[in-house]
Design a protein around this motif. Structure first.
Motif, PDB file in Angstrom:
ATOM      1  N   ILE A  84       1.114  27.723  61.626  1.00 34.15           N
ATOM      2  CA  ILE A  84       0.815  28.896  60.793  1.00 34.15           C
ATOM      3  C   ILE A  84       2.050  29.305  59.989  1.00 34.15           C
ATOM      4  O   ILE A  84       1.967  29.615  58.797  1.00 34.15           O
ATOM      5  N   GLN A  85       3.209  29.258  60.648  1.00 32.30           N
ATOM      6  CA  GLN A  85       4.474  29.522  59.943  1.00 32.30           C
ATOM      7  C   GLN A  85       4.672  28.521  58.808  1.00 32.30           C
ATOM      8  O   GLN A  85       5.106  28.880  57.719  1.00 32.30           O
ATOM      9  N   ALA A  86       4.332  27.256  59.083  1.00 34.14           N
ATOM     10  CA  ALA A  86       4.523  26.206  58.081  1.00 34.14           C
ATOM     11  C   ALA A  86       3.612  26.440  56.872  1.00 34.14           C
ATOM     12  O   ALA A  86       4.025  26.266  55.724  1.00 34.14           O
ATOM     13  N   VAL A  87       2.376  26.846  57.127  1.00 35.63           N
ATOM     14  CA  VAL A  87       1.424  27.117  56.036  1.00 35.63           C
ATOM     15  C   VAL A  87       2.025  28.150  55.088  1.00 35.63           C
ATOM     16  O   VAL A  87       2.042  27.982  53.866  1.00 35.63           O
ATOM     17  N   GLU A  88       2.568  29.209  55.674  1.00 38.78           N
ATOM     18  CA  GLU A  88       3.138  30.273  54.842  1.00 38.78           C
ATOM     19  C   GLU A  88       4.354  29.778  54.054  1.00 38.78           C
ATOM     20  O   GLU A  88       4.466  30.021  52.851  1.00 38.78           O
ATOM     21  N   SER A  89       5.245  29.057  54.743  1.00 40.49           N
ATOM     22  CA  SER A  89       6.477  28.699  54.029  1.00 40.49           C
ATOM     23  C   SER A  89       6.231  27.628  52.971  1.00 40.49           C
ATOM     24  O   SER A  89       6.884  27.636  51.922  1.00 40.49           O
ATOM     25  N   ILE A  90       5.273  26.743  53.187  1.00 36.72           N
ATOM     26  CA  ILE A  90       4.961  25.740  52.150  1.00 36.72           C
ATOM     27  C   ILE A  90       4.442  26.438  50.893  1.00 36.72           C
ATOM     28  O   ILE A  90       4.881  26.167  49.776  1.00 36.72           O
ATOM     29  N   ALA A  91       3.490  27.367  51.066  1.00 32.99           N
ATOM     30  CA  ALA A  91       2.916  28.067  49.903  1.00 32.99           C
ATOM     31  C   ALA A  91       4.000  28.878  49.191  1.00 32.99           C
ATOM     32  O   ALA A  91       4.084  28.891  47.963  1.00 32.99           O
TER      33      ALA A  91
ATOM     34  N   GLY B 231      -4.816  19.391  40.982  1.00 33.58           N
ATOM     35  CA  GLY B 231      -3.825  18.469  41.541  1.00 33.58           C
ATOM     36  C   GLY B 231      -2.815  19.210  42.416  1.00 33.58           C
ATOM     37  O   GLY B 231      -2.449  18.749  43.505  1.00 33.58           O
ATOM     38  N   ALA B 232      -2.364  20.369  41.944  1.00 28.98           N
ATOM     39  CA  ALA B 232      -1.382  21.149  42.701  1.00 28.98           C
ATOM     40  C   ALA B 232      -1.996  21.657  44.005  1.00 28.98           C
ATOM     41  O   ALA B 232      -1.332  21.713  45.032  1.00 28.98           O
ATOM     42  N   ARG B 233      -3.292  22.001  43.948  1.00 25.22           N
ATOM     43  CA  ARG B 233      -3.921  22.474  45.170  1.00 25.22           C
ATOM     44  C   ARG B 233      -4.065  21.334  46.177  1.00 25.22           C
ATOM     45  O   ARG B 233      -3.824  21.508  47.377  1.00 25.22           O
ATOM     46  N   ALA B 234      -4.418  20.168  45.679  1.00 26.84           N
ATOM     47  CA  ALA B 234      -4.549  19.007  46.567  1.00 26.84           C
ATOM     48  C   ALA B 234      -3.197  18.678  47.204  1.00 26.84           C
ATOM     49  O   ALA B 234      -3.110  18.369  48.395  1.00 26.84           O
ATOM     50  N   ALA B 235      -2.115  18.802  46.406  1.00 26.16           N
ATOM     51  CA  ALA B 235      -0.771  18.518  46.919  1.00 26.16           C
ATOM     52  C   ALA B 235      -0.374  19.541  47.989  1.00 26.16           C
ATOM     53  O   ALA B 235       0.191  19.194  49.026  1.00 26.16           O
TER      54      ALA B 235
ATOM     55  N   GLU C 196      -2.439  21.256  49.875  1.00 26.68           N
ATOM     56  CA  GLU C 196      -3.250  20.974  51.058  1.00 26.68           C
ATOM     57  C   GLU C 196      -2.677  19.779  51.831  1.00 26.68           C
ATOM     58  O   GLU C 196      -2.590  19.796  53.058  1.00 26.68           O
ATOM     59  N   GLU C 197      -2.253  18.757  51.082  1.00 24.13           N
ATOM     60  CA  GLU C 197      -1.720  17.554  51.709  1.00 24.13           C
ATOM     61  C   GLU C 197      -0.435  17.838  52.496  1.00 24.13           C
ATOM     62  O   GLU C 197      -0.262  17.366  53.624  1.00 24.13           O
ATOM     63  N   ARG C 198       0.440  18.677  51.903  1.00 15.23           N
ATOM     64  CA  ARG C 198       1.698  19.019  52.596  1.00 15.23           C
ATOM     65  C   ARG C 198       1.399  19.807  53.869  1.00 15.23           C
ATOM     66  O   ARG C 198       2.046  19.606  54.903  1.00 15.23           O
ATOM     67  N   ILE C 199       0.434  20.693  53.788  1.00 19.78           N
ATOM     68  CA  ILE C 199       0.060  21.482  54.969  1.00 19.78           C
ATOM     69  C   ILE C 199      -0.492  20.557  56.052  1.00 19.78           C
ATOM     70  O   ILE C 199      -0.091  20.631  57.222  1.00 19.78           O
TER      71      ILE C 199
ATOM     72  N   ALA D  90       0.360  17.858  61.254  1.00 18.37           N
ATOM     73  CA  ALA D  90       0.291  16.623  62.043  1.00 18.37           C
ATOM     74  C   ALA D  90       1.636  16.343  62.724  1.00 18.37           C
ATOM     75  O   ALA D  90       1.686  15.937  63.889  1.00 18.37           O
ATOM     76  N   THR D  91       2.729  16.586  62.008  1.00 16.32           N
ATOM     77  CA  THR D  91       4.065  16.380  62.584  1.00 16.32           C
ATOM     78  C   THR D  91       4.289  17.315  63.785  1.00 16.32           C
ATOM     79  O   THR D  91       4.738  16.880  64.848  1.00 16.32           O
ATOM     80  N   ILE D  92       3.965  18.590  63.589  1.00 14.53           N
ATOM     81  CA  ILE D  92       4.145  19.573  64.672  1.00 14.53           C
ATOM     82  C   ILE D  92       3.298  19.185  65.885  1.00 14.53           C
ATOM     83  O   ILE D  92       3.754  19.237  67.030  1.00 14.53           O
ATOM     84  N   ALA D  93       2.071  18.763  65.634  1.00 13.97           N
ATOM     85  CA  ALA D  93       1.177  18.376  66.734  1.00 13.97           C
ATOM     86  C   ALA D  93       1.757  17.196  67.498  1.00 13.97           C
ATOM     87  O   ALA D  93       1.784  17.194  68.736  1.00 13.97           O
ATOM     88  N   SER D  94       2.249  16.186  66.770  1.00 10.59           N
ATOM     89  CA  SER D  94       2.726  14.994  67.480  1.00 10.59           C
ATOM     90  C   SER D  94       4.010  15.297  68.250  1.00 10.59           C
ATOM     91  O   SER D  94       4.217  14.802  69.352  1.00 10.59           O
ATOM     92  N   GLU D  95       4.883  16.148  67.703  1.00 11.26           N
ATOM     93  CA  GLU D  95       6.105  16.540  68.415  1.00 11.26           C
ATOM     94  C   GLU D  95       5.793  17.233  69.738  1.00 11.26           C
ATOM     95  O   GLU D  95       6.550  17.137  70.696  1.00 11.26           O
ATOM     96  N   ARG D  96       4.678  17.934  69.757  1.00  6.12           N
ATOM     97  CA  ARG D  96       4.340  18.722  70.946  1.00  6.12           C
ATOM     98  C   ARG D  96       3.281  18.059  71.823  1.00  6.12           C
ATOM     99  O   ARG D  96       2.782  18.664  72.771  1.00  6.12           O
ATOM    100  N   GLY D  97       2.901  16.860  71.485  1.00  8.08           N
ATOM    101  CA  GLY D  97       1.889  16.165  72.276  1.00  8.08           C
ATOM    102  C   GLY D  97       0.520  16.831  72.213  1.00  8.08           C
ATOM    103  O   GLY D  97      -0.240  16.835  73.189  1.00  8.08           O
TER     104      GLY D  97
END
Ligand code: ZN
Length: 401
Positions: free
Chosen positions: A238-245, A285-289, A291-294, A299-306
């Motif tokens: 959730i923190q990542a969603v905010e900071s990416i936007a 295009g910007a919205r797709a980008a 969404e893709e970054r989010i 996915a990275t956070i999930a894999s780091e935490r199992g």
């Protein structure tokens, strides 16, 4: 400079009258589609149209049209907005576009006489989706985009004397242009002290549902290193969603509005979390980008935490650019009446985005004080309401005379 002589007090009186129809005891107004307040508001607007010398009629879904014939036949120039409101709705959302449209057309008819081409005002029956699980009902009917009618809506239509079997007959192929004056419903104009904006596009939206799965464990006996805490992982996402936007800047926005943790117990490590993400941008295009970054950071956070991650697309709507010629015409109209106009992307949805599928569409925004909307505090400086109506009238004059 051109003076459009808009009757400000009349505009305010009409807004007051509409706001009183559906007034709720604990503040605001509520005019849900096909309800009692809705029906009374429709009658009132229809009477105003007739008093203004327009030919008024209701179409099969309950949109009300007021028409002035032109010297020439051909496709119509239309202005208006929606007559329904959300619960505890404010005085201006939708109502402004109807009252200002009517006042503008009335002014033109009395000062300039019969237009060259047909000129119409419409009160669109529904936009908000606050009674039935459908929105843009009125504009979808106008563009012929409604197939079957849900039984619940059909029953509500019959109560108002409307025949659900005739919905297809609400479609119009004789409209050239739709122009809508609306409040911004955000704080950009107010905070930058600008009186008016021409809308460049209505944002596209993607809504995602994210499910994070870990393992529910005893909160006392499970050491921190052995946990697969779904909620702690979701919090990072959730923190990542905010900071990416934030890092992308305007008009990118992303919002987590719903979070549900399971088992939702004070003494249990959360095993599963479901949350939503609403992602918007004016550029596809910007919205797709965005969404893709989010998606990739989650996915990275999930894999780091199992944790297991599942991201589902709930709904997607493409951005809708406003007609380029009309944008230029609205900017010119603002200049003609002695104002400047900013260019703004609309972060909210509007009927115009549906109508854009078949007609040329343009929108004008006036400021919302403090950015407040969909609440009783919704307000705009009366001078800016008059200015917006003047620019609308000038635009209609350029288009229809
Ligand atoms: Zn609205």
């Amino acid at each position: 400079m051109i003076s459009m002589r808009i009757d400000g007090p009349l505009l305010e009186r009409r807004l007051d009258e509409l706001y009183a129809i559906g007034a709720e005891p604990d503040g605001g107004t509520y005019r849900p589609l096909y309800g009692d307040a809705w029906a009374r508001a429709v009658e009132r607007v229809e009477r105003w149209m007739k008093d203004a010398g327009l030919q008024a009629h209701r179409d099969p879904v309950g949109n009300v049209w007021g028409r002035a014939e032109g010297h020439n036949e051909g496709k119509a120039i239309v202005t208006g907005s929606h007559i329904d409101t959300v619960r505890h709705g404010g005085r201006l959302d939708g109502a402004l576009g109807i009252c200002a449209g009517l006042t503008a057309v009335e002014t033109l008819l009395s000062s300039n006489g019969k237009p060259r081409r047909p000129l119409e005002v419409v009160a669109i029956c529904e936009e908000e989706g606050s009674r039935f699980n459908t929105n843009f009902w009125g504009s979808r009917a106008i563009t012929g985009a409604i197939g079957t009618v849900d039984p619940e809506i059909a029953a509500a239509m019959r109560e108002r004397g409307l025949d659900p079997a005739k919905v297809a007959a609400a479609a119009r192929d004789d409209i050239d242009t739709f122009v809508e004056l609306h409040i911004e419903q955000g704080g950009v104009l107010d905070s930058s002290r600008q009186p008016l904006a021409v809308v460049s596009a209505i944002v596209g939206t993607a809504q995602l549902e994210v499910t994070v799965t870990g393992r529910a464990d005893h909160a006392g006996t499970t050491p921190m290193g052995l946990r697969r805490d779904a909620l702690a992982g979701a919090a990072g996402m959730i923190q990542a969603v905010e900071s990416i936007a934030r890092s992308l800047g305007n008009p990118a926005v992303a919002t987590v509005g719903k979070v549900r943790a399971e088992p939702d117990q004070i003494n249990v490590v959360p095993g599963r979390v479901v949350f939503t993400i609403d992602v918007r941008h004016a550029d596809l295009g910007a919205r797709a980008a965005l969404e893709e970054r989010i998606r990739s950071l989650c996915a990275t956070i999930a894999s780091e935490r199992g944790l297991e991650l599942d991201v589902r697309l709930l709904q997607e709507r493409a951005p809708v650019p406003m007609d380029a010629g009309l944008r230029a015409l609205l900017a010119r109209a603002a200049k003609d009446v002695g104002s400047t106009a900013a260019e703004l992307v609309s972060g909210a949805g509007h009927d115009a985005q549906i109508l854009a599928a078949r007609y040329k569409v343009g929108m004008l925004f006036v400021p919302s004080i403090g950015g407040r909307s969909h609440c009783p505090e919704e307000a705009t400086d009366p001078a800016q309401l008059v200015l917006g109506t003047e620019v609308l009238a000038r635009a209609l004059q350029l288009l229809a005379y």
